[in-house]
Design an enzyme around this catalytic site. Sequence first.
Site: not given
Ligand code: GUN
Length: 288
Positions: A52, A96, A119
């Site tokens: 990311k 996350q 998100d």
């Molecule tokens: N863990 C797995 N996929 C995601 C996501 O799209 N966002 C976040 N914050 N954590 C994740």
Amino acid sequence: MTQILNSSPVKKKITKELKSECKKLIENGIQPYLKVILVGNNPASLVYTTNKKKYCEKIGAKCDIVSLSENIDLNLFLEIIYEINHDDQVHGCIIQLPLPKHLSHLDVGQLVAENKDVDGFHPNNLYSVLSNQTSQNHFISCTPKGIITLLQENFIEISGKRVVIVGRSMIVGKPLFCLLTNHDATVTLCHSKTENLRELTKQCDIIVSAVGIPNFIDETYLSPKKNQVIIDVGMNVDTAGLLCGDVDFDKVKDLVHSITPVPGGVGPMTIVSLAQNLLQAAKNKLSL
Ligand code: GUN
């Protein structure tokens, strides 16, 4: 010939757009800035958050990973999020997942401020999807948004199609159910207690698997004559330690109209959607 829904061409096209949008924002004095909160050392989370950050930097945005100890005190954790929520320099924040056990009771959707929730987990952002009233002030969950983009960019019709989603998570299954419904699909949301799943998957046009089990979907779930589309959201590790999806790719690839590979299918689309949301959050600030 089966169409492999590789995300690279779509990603390339959107990356070009995002780079140019980011440049314009910077010219207007705003560099989009994402904070990623990472608690602990979950290996998969480390990879996802690094990807990311790399992508944000590629398009010209700023991204910091806030790495916190696995045992971080609850109050300190909440304080850090409070500060980010009130930091005028930061446009987007994600926590996350998964969180360690002692924090897993928290409702993550309620923690990040609505206008920084890139998100798309905040109740108001989720409600905008539920009520089909999405706008530039609302953020759509990244994986569902990425799946819609991937389908549209590959000219795969959604309206009127029957879709079976396997997996009812808050991150993928439930918001995707709403989004696809908003796009006029007829959607069935299935899960571990669904009876006769194969009967349902055999009848539909698009199968989305988000269960987290390697080789869960094989040829016994398909109707080869129906020209089905398979979207594999799985991010699993196989017995050889390699990244694999939920779908037994080799067994089904010649029996379907199109299929997303893992890696290189849905995963990169999640990151692209996150960057789109971040730039939207920064633009919203500009128009205040
Ligand atoms: N863990 C797995 N996929 C995601 C996501 O799209 N966002 C976040 N914050 N954590 C994740």
